[in-house]
Write an enzyme that holds these catalytic residues in place. Structure first.
Site, mmCIF file in Angstrom:
data_model
loop_
_atom_site.group_PDB
_atom_site.id
_atom_site.type_symbol
_atom_site.label_atom_id
_atom_site.label_comp_id
_atom_site.label_asym_id
_atom_site.label_seq_id
_atom_site.Cartn_x
_atom_site.Cartn_y
_atom_site.Cartn_z
ATOM 1 N N GLY A 1 56.283 -35.686 -17.624
ATOM 2 C CA GLY A 1 56.788 -34.796 -16.578
ATOM 3 C C GLY A 1 55.654 -33.841 -16.224
ATOM 4 N N GLN B 1 63.290 -43.435 -17.565
ATOM 5 C CA GLN B 1 63.459 -41.990 -17.792
ATOM 6 C C GLN B 1 64.845 -41.513 -17.357
ATOM 7 O OE1 GLN B 1 60.784 -43.459 -16.532
ATOM 8 N NE2 GLN B 1 58.909 -42.306 -16.864
ATOM 9 N N ASP C 1 54.911 -34.997 -8.708
ATOM 10 C CA ASP C 1 53.744 -34.927 -9.592
ATOM 11 C C ASP C 1 52.546 -34.297 -8.899
ATOM 12 O OD1 ASP C 1 55.517 -37.069 -10.901
ATOM 13 O OD2 ASP C 1 54.043 -36.484 -12.417
ATOM 14 N N ASN D 1 55.417 -38.974 -6.501
ATOM 15 C CA ASN D 1 56.441 -38.852 -7.553
ATOM 16 C C ASN D 1 56.684 -40.243 -8.130
ATOM 17 O OD1 ASN D 1 58.305 -37.182 -9.072
ATOM 18 N ND2 ASN D 1 59.942 -38.261 -8.000
HETATM 19 O O1 MRU Z 1 55.700 -40.727 -15.694
HETATM 20 P P1 MRU Z 1 56.495 -39.478 -15.875
HETATM 21 O O2 MRU Z 1 57.757 -39.684 -16.648
HETATM 22 O O3 MRU Z 1 55.646 -38.340 -16.420
HETATM 23 O O4 MRU Z 1 56.907 -39.086 -14.400
HETATM 24 C C1 MRU Z 1 57.635 -37.927 -14.181
HETATM 25 C C2 MRU Z 1 58.050 -37.772 -12.767
HETATM 26 O O5 MRU Z 1 57.725 -38.555 -11.914
HETATM 27 C C3 MRU Z 1 58.810 -36.554 -12.429
HETATM 28 O O6 MRU Z 1 59.653 -36.806 -11.343
HETATM 29 C C4 MRU Z 1 57.806 -35.470 -12.037
HETATM 30 O O7 MRU Z 1 56.862 -35.255 -13.052
HETATM 31 C C5 MRU Z 1 58.461 -34.192 -11.697
HETATM 32 S S1 MRU Z 1 59.164 -33.520 -13.109
HETATM 33 C C6 MRU Z 1 59.620 -32.208 -13.353
#
Ligand code: MRU
Length: 342
Positions: free
Chosen positions: A53, A200, A241, A251
């Protein structure tokens, strides 16, 4: 000031000389905590998504640097700063897409260069990491509160990936908005996409919502469009992201499809993110680096092979949603609609 009062499970805790992480790869089956002192183990935890995240990896990256410099034994400032750059490069090299990681690393680098002595720098870096953590917690609280203004009583919301406190310490981003609105007494229902390949949504979002008692229904990613057509979704809210200067947003893979579908069905599509996710140096989403992860994440589920051996695989972890599909971006500073803060 109005605050939500529930206990939200946090992904990390700073213990003075080590960091405690809740291993997200073990959830929801087990709550396993890892105590980490070595910055190389932080790099590994980010890469293997024990912590994940965008805001969470920014915070843990900062603590990683603070821990890393405690391991440096040289006394002179110049040689110390040289060794610091090795630690910084390792942390910054852990994952490429989330702006929050580089935002935190840049802050840590700046503060290090303002220090007078090695001892001074080591202390400054711990203080800065704690400050980043505290500020991000406050930012997620404020953005959740701002975003809750967009949520009406009785709404059914679709979300993707995991954006709760596990991903963004404090309140979360998109899930923070949902939790905040629920705490205001609005009767909300959530559809959570499972979010292939790493699930997730199924593993983490549903776990977090169940814990706080918000009604949630898990669906597979491919069900979202049909549910929109059937009129089951009132709005979509997701995290980010990295957001480019023009509002284009990176994202979790699958976000772009949801945004296009939402537009076709006349459903508002919201992004929720702290301003640490915004990258003013990038003109558009075309410049955002997209992480490609290993093929086993697609060919296996929890280690069990589901595709023939040797098959060709693509595994981009993120996609870009052009700003034209985004109804509004919610931050701790306000709600941006057409890049105008209201
Ligand atoms: O690959 P991840 O699980 O780190 O991806 C996370 C996401 O895409 C979330 O939507 C993003 O980080 C926003 S989180 C608060």
């Amino acid at each position: 000031m109005e605050h939500i009062k529930i206990n939200l499970t946090q992904p990390l805790e700073w213990l003075g000389n080590k960091i405690r992480l809740l291993d997200q790869t073990e959830l929801p089956a087990k709550e396993v905590y890892l105590d980490i002192k070595d910055y190389r183990d932080i790099v590994d935890a980010i890469r293997t998504m024990k912590i994940r995240g965008a805001p969470a990896i920014g915070v843990v990256g900062a603590y990683g640097i603070a821990l890393g410099v405690q391991q440096i034994k040289v006394k002179g400032k110049a040689s110390f700063l040289k060794e610091l750059s090795t630690v910084i490069e390792a942390i910054a090299g852990s994952r490429p897409t989330a702006r929050n990681l580089f935002w935190a690393v840049e802050r840590m680098d700046r503060i290090a260069h303002s220090g007078k002595s090695v001892a001074d720098i080591k202390r400054l870096l711990i203080d800065e990491a704690v400050r980043i953590h505290t500020e991000e917690v406050a930012a997620t609280r404020e953005l959740s509160k701002n975003g809750a203004r967009l949520i009406k009583d009785g709404m059914t919301i679709l979300t993707h990936c995991n954006t709760g406190p596990l991903a963004a310490p404090g309140y979360g981003t998109a899930l923070g908005v949902i939790i905040y609105a629920d705490q205001q007494g609005k009767k909300i229902k959530v559809y959570a996409d499972e979010t292939r390949p790493l699930l997730q949504g199924a593993r983490l979002t549903v776990w977090e919502l169940k814990k706080v008692g918000i009604p949630v229904t898990l669906i597979t990613d491919s069900m979202a469009g049909s549910f929109m057509r059937l009129g089951k979704i009132d709005c979509v809210i997701v995290g980010a992201d990295r957001i480019a200067a023009n509002g284009d947003t990176a994202n979790k893979i699958g976000t772009y499809s949801l945004a296009v579908l939402a537009k076709e069905h006349g459903i508002p599509f919201y992004i929720a993110a702290p301003t640490s996710t915004i990258d003013h140096s990038l003109e558009s989403g075309a410049d955002i680096p997209i992480e490609h992860r290993k093929s086993e994440e697609v060919t296996r589920i929890k280690g069990v092979r589901i595709a023939p051996a040797g098959i060709k695989v693509m595994n981009p972890a993120f996609d870009i949603t052009p700003a034209k599909y985004i109804t509004a971006i919610v931050t701790e500073k306000g709600i941006i609609r057409k890049l105008r803060v209201i």
